[in-house]
Design a protein around this motif. Structure first.
Motif, short mmCIF file in Angstrom:
data_model
loop_
_atom_site.label_atom_id
_atom_site.label_comp_id
_atom_site.label_asym_id
_atom_site.label_seq_id
_atom_site.Cartn_x
_atom_site.Cartn_y
_atom_site.Cartn_z
N ARG A 1 0.93 -1.03 -0.10
CA ARG A 1 -0.01 -0.03 -0.02
C ARG A 1 0.80 1.12 0.01
O ARG A 1 0.56 2.34 -0.74
CB ARG A 1 -0.86 -0.12 0.96
CG ARG A 1 -1.71 1.13 1.38
CD ARG A 1 -2.78 1.34 0.40
NE ARG A 1 -3.97 0.62 0.52
CZ ARG A 1 -4.80 0.85 1.19
NH1 ARG A 1 -5.34 2.11 1.76
NH2 ARG A 1 -5.88 -0.03 1.28
N GLY A 2 2.00 1.15 0.65
CA GLY A 2 2.85 2.42 0.86
C GLY A 2 3.58 2.75 -0.55
O GLY A 2 3.83 3.85 -0.93
N GLU B 1 2.20 1.99 -3.12
CA GLU B 1 1.20 2.74 -4.32
C GLU B 1 0.64 4.15 -3.88
O GLU B 1 0.26 4.81 -4.68
CB GLU B 1 0.03 1.83 -4.18
CG GLU B 1 0.08 0.50 -4.67
CD GLU B 1 -1.05 -0.43 -4.35
OE1 GLU B 1 -1.91 -0.01 -3.29
OE2 GLU B 1 -1.09 -1.64 -4.82
N ARG B 2 1.18 4.36 -2.70
CA ARG B 2 0.77 6.03 -2.22
C ARG B 2 1.85 6.92 -2.51
O ARG B 2 1.58 8.10 -2.48
CB ARG B 2 0.25 5.73 -0.57
CG ARG B 2 -1.02 4.97 -0.48
CD ARG B 2 -2.28 5.62 -1.32
NE ARG B 2 -3.69 4.96 -0.75
CZ ARG B 2 -4.19 4.11 -1.70
NH1 ARG B 2 -3.31 3.65 -2.68
NH2 ARG B 2 -5.23 3.40 -1.57
N ALA C 1 3.95 4.78 5.47
CA ALA C 1 2.85 5.19 4.55
C ALA C 1 1.51 4.47 4.45
O ALA C 1 0.69 4.90 4.27
CB ALA C 1 3.58 5.67 3.16
N GLY C 2 2.10 3.08 4.05
CA GLY C 2 0.82 2.04 3.98
C GLY C 2 -0.12 2.14 5.43
O GLY C 2 -1.22 2.08 5.07
N THR D 1 -0.38 4.57 7.45
CA THR D 1 -1.12 5.67 7.53
C THR D 1 -2.56 5.72 6.48
O THR D 1 -3.56 6.16 6.82
CB THR D 1 -0.31 6.91 7.24
OG1 THR D 1 0.86 7.06 8.14
CG2 THR D 1 -0.92 8.27 7.10
N SER D 2 -2.18 5.14 5.38
CA SER D 2 -3.37 5.05 4.25
C SER D 2 -4.24 4.24 4.63
O SER D 2 -5.53 4.60 4.69
CB SER D 2 -2.56 4.65 3.05
OG SER D 2 -3.72 4.37 2.16
N ASP E 1 -6.32 5.58 7.69
CA ASP E 1 -7.25 7.03 6.94
C ASP E 1 -8.74 5.95 6.55
O ASP E 1 -9.81 6.55 6.90
CB ASP E 1 -6.49 7.62 5.96
CG ASP E 1 -5.42 8.45 6.45
OD1 ASP E 1 -5.59 8.82 7.71
OD2 ASP E 1 -4.55 8.95 5.61
N ASP E 2 -8.38 5.23 5.76
CA ASP E 2 -9.54 4.44 5.32
C ASP E 2 -10.25 3.69 6.38
O ASP E 2 -11.67 3.69 6.34
CB ASP E 2 -9.14 3.19 4.39
CG ASP E 2 -8.37 3.41 3.05
OD1 ASP E 2 -8.55 4.91 2.96
OD2 ASP E 2 -7.80 2.80 2.33
N THR F 1 -2.25 3.90 13.12
CA THR F 1 -1.56 5.30 13.36
C THR F 1 -0.44 5.34 14.05
O THR F 1 0.87 5.93 14.00
CB THR F 1 -2.58 6.46 13.83
OG1 THR F 1 -3.67 6.41 12.99
CG2 THR F 1 -2.01 7.76 13.93
#
Length: 209
Positions: free
Chosen positions: A106-107, A109-110, A162-163, A165-166, A169-170, A183
């Motif tokens: 995911r990270g 990708e973000r 980063a993943g 965190t993403s 958020d979701d 988080t």
């Protein structure tokens, strides 16, 4: 390049007792630096594959606590502190490779950085590939460019952060508790990344001790 370090020092039973009990911070610091320097110097001078493999898998047999006892209580921007953080990173990966691989992917990708190339994980990155990455980074400490290994660890941590965190958020509206956990994980991974990056820079200046 292997560097000369202080000679290993012999310790009395009383000194070891003080280390175990955490009664003498100065002695704990001294032992952490002596053992890290001696171990790294010895292995990098003669990187026997069997010895390196035992070091990489040491915490699988003895637990992360065995490494923490020696190296976790010193500063982050020191040789023992850097070694501890790479072992900790590997343990985090091995505890839940499925989730970590998901967060890492995911990270990637973000965020559009070179961290994916620096980390060096095979693509696509599943649980098997993330476990291989963890071992490869630790191998690099003993057999490759030490600073590069630290940079690879930092890159992994940034992408996983980063993943996390993403995903947090979701999850914020539908799974508040999971969002909170992720988080915190993202924050800790980001801290690891910063510490490893700083340690790599110090190593390149011959100032990581």
């Amino acid at each position: 390049m292997p560097r000369d370090h202080h000679r290993p020092v012999h310790f009395t039973d009383a000194e070891f007792a003080a280390i175990k009990g955490g009664e003498d911070p100065a002695l704990v610091n001294r032992v952490a630096h002596e053992t890290a320097n001696a171990l790294l110097h010895r292995v990098r001078q003669d990187p026997d594959p069997e010895v390196v493999e035992r070091l990489v898998t040491y915490t699988d047999v003895h637990g992360i606590e065995a490494v923490a006892e020696l190296w976790a209580r010193v500063g982050a921007h020191t040789l023992p502190g850097a070694l501890w953080r790479i072992y900790l990173m590997r343990t985090v990966i091995r505890q839940n490779p499925d989730e970590i691989a998901f967060l890492f992917t995911r990270g990637t990708e973000r965020i559009g950085t070179i961290d994916q190339a620096v980390a060096g994980a095979e693509q696509p990155t599943g649980p098997s590939e993330i476990l291989t990455l963890a071992d490869s980074i630790l191998h690099g400490l003993y057999t490759g460019d030490f600073a590069v290994a630290l940079d690879r660890g930092a890159a992994f941590c940034r992408l996983a952060a980063a993943g996390a965190t993403s995903v947090a958020d979701d999850s914020d509206l539908t799974a508040e508790e999971r969002a909170s956990v992720l988080t915190v994980r993202a924050f800790r991974l980001s801290e690891l990344a910063e510490d490893l990056t700083a340690a790599a820079a110090l190593w390149r200046r011959d100032a990581l001790d």
